[in-house]
Design an enzyme around this catalytic site. Structure first.
Site, PDB file in Angstrom:
ATOM      1  N   GLU A 109       0.818  -1.214   0.000  1.00 46.43           N
ATOM      2  CA  GLU A 109       0.000   0.000   0.000  1.00 46.43           C
ATOM      3  C   GLU A 109       0.852   1.265   0.000  1.00 46.43           C
ATOM      4  O   GLU A 109       1.904   1.304   0.622  1.00 46.43           O
ATOM      5  CB  GLU A 109      -0.848   0.035   1.270  1.00 46.43           C
ATOM      6  CG  GLU A 109      -1.770  -1.135   1.364  1.00 46.43           C
ATOM      7  CD  GLU A 109      -2.596  -1.120   2.634  1.00 46.43           C
ATOM      8  OE1 GLU A 109      -2.504  -0.151   3.408  1.00 46.43           O
ATOM      9  OE2 GLU A 109      -3.325  -2.084   2.833  1.00 46.43           O
ATOM     10  N   CYS A 128       3.301   8.275   1.645  1.00 49.78           N
ATOM     11  CA  CYS A 128       3.635   7.300   2.683  1.00 49.78           C
ATOM     12  C   CYS A 128       3.886   5.962   1.982  1.00 49.78           C
ATOM     13  O   CYS A 128       3.000   5.448   1.303  1.00 49.78           O
ATOM     14  CB  CYS A 128       2.451   7.208   3.643  1.00 49.78           C
ATOM     15  SG  CYS A 128       2.633   5.936   4.891  1.00 49.78           S
ATOM     16  N   CYS A 135       4.661  -7.539   7.668  1.00 48.65           N
ATOM     17  CA  CYS A 135       5.629  -7.161   8.707  1.00 48.65           C
ATOM     18  C   CYS A 135       5.687  -8.278   9.729  1.00 48.65           C
ATOM     19  O   CYS A 135       4.660  -8.859  10.089  1.00 48.65           O
ATOM     20  CB  CYS A 135       5.223  -5.854   9.380  1.00 48.65           C
ATOM     21  SG  CYS A 135       6.401  -5.319  10.653  1.00 48.65           S
ATOM     22  N   CYS A 139       2.674  -5.887  15.919  1.00 44.70           N
ATOM     23  CA  CYS A 139       2.022  -4.952  16.856  1.00 44.70           C
ATOM     24  C   CYS A 139       0.507  -5.170  16.767  1.00 44.70           C
ATOM     25  O   CYS A 139      -0.041  -5.292  15.662  1.00 44.70           O
ATOM     26  CB  CYS A 139       2.376  -3.504  16.505  1.00 44.70           C
ATOM     27  SG  CYS A 139       4.156  -3.209  16.456  1.00 44.70           S
ATOM     28  N   CYS A 142      -2.016  -2.916  14.685  1.00 44.22           N
ATOM     29  CA  CYS A 142      -1.613  -2.621  13.303  1.00 44.22           C
ATOM     30  C   CYS A 142      -2.124  -3.684  12.343  1.00 44.22           C
ATOM     31  O   CYS A 142      -1.869  -4.884  12.538  1.00 44.22           O
ATOM     32  CB  CYS A 142      -0.084  -2.536  13.255  1.00 44.22           C
ATOM     33  SG  CYS A 142       0.553  -2.421  11.578  1.00 44.22           S
ATOM     34  N   CYS A 373      -2.065   1.826   8.120  1.00 40.96           N
ATOM     35  CA  CYS A 373      -1.085   0.859   7.639  1.00 40.96           C
ATOM     36  C   CYS A 373      -1.673  -0.545   7.463  1.00 40.96           C
ATOM     37  O   CYS A 373      -2.123  -1.157   8.423  1.00 40.96           O
ATOM     38  CB  CYS A 373       0.015   0.871   8.704  1.00 40.96           C
ATOM     39  SG  CYS A 373       1.272  -0.330   8.604  1.00 40.96           S
TER      40      CYS A 373
HETATM   41  N1  SAH Z   1       7.147  -0.330  11.149  1.00 39.50           N
HETATM   42  C1  SAH Z   1       7.361   1.054  11.299  1.00 39.50           C
HETATM   43  C2  SAH Z   1       6.787   1.886  10.181  1.00 39.50           C
HETATM   44  C3  SAH Z   1       5.441   1.494   9.657  1.00 39.50           C
HETATM   45  S1  SAH Z   1       4.101   1.750  10.759  1.00 39.50           S
HETATM   46  C4  SAH Z   1       6.845   1.521  12.667  1.00 39.50           C
HETATM   47  O1  SAH Z   1       6.190   0.744  13.334  1.00 39.50           O
HETATM   48  O2  SAH Z   1       7.146   2.644  13.030  1.00 39.50           O
HETATM   49  C5  SAH Z   1       3.979   3.527  10.765  1.00 39.50           C
HETATM   50  C6  SAH Z   1       3.270   4.084  11.977  1.00 39.50           C
HETATM   51  O3  SAH Z   1       1.868   3.756  11.924  1.00 39.50           O
HETATM   52  C7  SAH Z   1       3.803   3.534  13.288  1.00 39.50           C
HETATM   53  O4  SAH Z   1       4.005   4.550  14.235  1.00 39.50           O
HETATM   54  C8  SAH Z   1       2.692   2.612  13.674  1.00 39.50           C
HETATM   55  O5  SAH Z   1       2.718   2.310  15.026  1.00 39.50           O
HETATM   56  C9  SAH Z   1       1.466   3.359  13.213  1.00 39.50           C
HETATM   57  N2  SAH Z   1       0.238   2.551  13.169  1.00 39.50           N
HETATM   58  C10 SAH Z   1       0.114   1.231  12.948  1.00 39.50           C
HETATM   59  N3  SAH Z   1      -1.178   0.837  13.032  1.00 39.50           N
HETATM   60  C11 SAH Z   1      -1.884   1.951  13.308  1.00 39.50           C
HETATM   61  C12 SAH Z   1      -3.271   2.199  13.530  1.00 39.50           C
HETATM   62  N4  SAH Z   1      -4.187   1.221  13.468  1.00 39.50           N
HETATM   63  N5  SAH Z   1      -3.661   3.470  13.818  1.00 39.50           N
HETATM   64  C13 SAH Z   1      -2.739   4.484  13.867  1.00 39.50           C
HETATM   65  N6  SAH Z   1      -1.419   4.298  13.667  1.00 39.50           N
HETATM   66  C14 SAH Z   1      -0.988   3.046  13.400  1.00 39.50           C
HETATM   67 FE1  SF4 Z   2       5.192  -3.674  11.746  1.00 37.96          FE
HETATM   68 FE2  SF4 Z   2       2.868  -2.427  11.984  1.00 37.96          FE
HETATM   69 FE3  SF4 Z   2       4.402  -2.771  14.150  1.00 37.96          FE
HETATM   70 FE4  SF4 Z   2       5.157  -1.021  12.207  1.00 37.96          FE
HETATM   71  S1  SF4 Z   2       3.348  -0.888  13.526  1.00 37.96           S
HETATM   72  S2  SF4 Z   2       6.423  -2.587  13.247  1.00 37.96           S
HETATM   73  S3  SF4 Z   2       4.376  -2.097  10.395  1.00 37.96           S
HETATM   74  S4  SF4 Z   2       3.440  -4.413  12.939  1.00 37.96           S
END
Ligand code: SAH
Ligand code: SF4
Length: 385
Positions: A109, A128, A135, A139, A142, A373
């Site tokens: 994406e 972005c 990944c 998390c 996410c 994301c």
């Molecule tokens: N893996 C990297 C970059 C990709 S995620 C990281 O984790 O930083 C980019 C940002 O989007 C991160 O700060 C992540 O925590 C946030 N993110 C992920 N899922 C999200 C959600 N459902 N709502 C808001 N931010 C989110």
């Molecule tokens: Fe991976 Fe999503 Fe965690 Fe970023 S926020 S490290 S993309 S699982």
């Protein structure tokens, strides 16, 4: 929300798919390639400019190059390596989200966000981009993390996302100039790139940094290093390594909690790298670069958004050269978390301010098009299941 449209252009043919993308050929190799093809080295610079400045979509468009050379390149390479398969635009038209299909069928994406000028900042267009298909870090809030790891993206696959959005941005600049809404000197294209799409950029370190160098190259897109931000889950060794890179990009670190107990509940990586180690790496980065670190803090209602959490975070970050971005969560379909109210976000911000820690509550764009994301890929997979 606008209906999803299937993009009709740029569908690769079977034959074209077999060829490597020229976007995966590094700049120094392009010169060698010209040499191998019996061409003078300045042809390499012309080819580079055609790809990254003029945004050619076929070798045939590169009319600076002799027809015979264009023919040879066309036999050996193709250009695009990401094919748009679903394109959506938010109702307020500020945000586009594109799901790209890669050659092996993987889906990634990319988001284009348009910001009007405000009191502090000029009008800008931010892309972005993704650095991995999926990944591995899991998390829990996410959508990408919930889908697991597929593979690393190549340099060409990372850069092509920006090239695609740059074409979109330039075309709309052009339209606005023709309609008299903007002057000719106002051509802008993409102004900022954030590595905040799918995947962990610092777990694909070499390709991420090679892509940064291509985006920053003054013979190409020439996106200023200070307009490029890499977001990481917080891999300490790679953060320290980034501090030694000559290019002056911004670093954003996803903290999302003030302490190990809270952080481990949503971020499995915390078991490997506790919060103290992440902050220590940030300190080393700041000492080395003298640059501010941005901390990302997704506000999850009832999980990490209380006054006590704000106070603990304030104590931890007090005195550090940093800025905290507070992001009310974009709820995912499988995730258990809701968004805190505007007042709760403001109260959290005030809590941090009490310790002298500056922060901004981020206004989310594109919620109606699943712009978080990994959310569009998840939806596409659900629909095709
Ligand atoms: N893996 C990297 C970059 C990709 S995620 C990281 O984790 O930083 C980019 C940002 O989007 C991160 O700060 C992540 O925590 C946030 N993110 C992920 N899922 C999200 C959600 N459902 N709502 C808001 N931010 C989110
Ligand atoms: Fe991976 Fe999503 Fe965690 Fe970023 S926020 S490290 S993309 S699982």
């Amino acid at each position: 929300m606008m209906p999803c449209v299937d993009a009709q252009s740029r569908q690769p043919t079977t034959e074209a798919t077999a060829l490597p993308s020229i976007l995966d050929v590094p700049k120094d190799r392009i010169g060698e390639l010209m040499h191998e093809l019996g061409e003078p080295s300045f042809r390499g610079r012309q080819l580079w400019g055609a790809l990254y400045r003029s945004l050619a979509t076929s070798f045939d468009d590169m009319t600076d190059l002799a027809k015979s050379l264009r023919g040879k390149l066309d036999q050996q390479f193709r250009i695009a390596c990401a094919t748009p398969s679903i394109e959506t635009r938010s109702a307020d038209r500020s945000t586009d989200k594109t799901l790209f299909r890669l050659d092996d069928g993987e889906l990634i994406e990319t988001v284009l966000m348009r910001y009007d000028a405000d009191g502090h900042r000029k009008r800008r267009k931010t892309v972005c981009i993704s650095t991995q298909a999926g990944c591995a870090l899991g998390c829990t809030f996410c959508a990408t993390g919930q889908q697991g790891f597929r593979r690393q993206l190549s340099v060409g696959e990372i850069v092509d996302q920006v090239l695609y959005m740059e074409r979109v941005a330039r075309a709309e600049d052009q339209r606005e100039i023709e309609q008299g809404e903007r002057s000719r000197g106002d051509l802008q294209g993409v102004t900022n790139v954030v590595f905040m799409g799918m995947g962990e950029p610092l777990a694909n370190y070499d390709n991420t940094m090679a892509a940064v160098r291509v985006l920053n190259d003054d013979q190409g897109l020439h996106i200023g290093a200070r307009h490029i931000t890499i977001s990481t889950v917080g891999l300490p060794d790679q953060i320290e390594r980034l501090g030694h890179e000559p290019v002056q990009i911004n670093l954003a670190v996803s903290l999302h909690a003030p302490d190990n107990a809270t952080r481990s509940e949503t971020m499995p990586i915390n078991a490997r790298y506790p919060i103290e180690r992440v902050i220590e790496a940030c300190r080393a980065y700041i000492a080395r670069t003298n640059r501010k670190v941005f901390f990302e803090y997704v506000l999850l209602r009832g999980q990490n958004d209380s006054a006590a959490h704000a106070a603990r975070l304030g104590k931890r970050l007090r005195g550090l050269l940093c800025h905290v971005n507070l992001i009310p969560v974009n709820p995912t379909s499988d995730g258990p978390f809701g968004r805190p109210s505007r007042e709760a976000a403001k109260a959290f911000q005030d809590g941090l301010a009490g310790y002298g820690v500056p922060s901004t509550v981020r206004v989310e764009k594109g919620i109606d098009i699943n712009a978080g994301c990994g959310q569009l890929r998840a939806r596409a997979l659900r629909q095709s299941a």
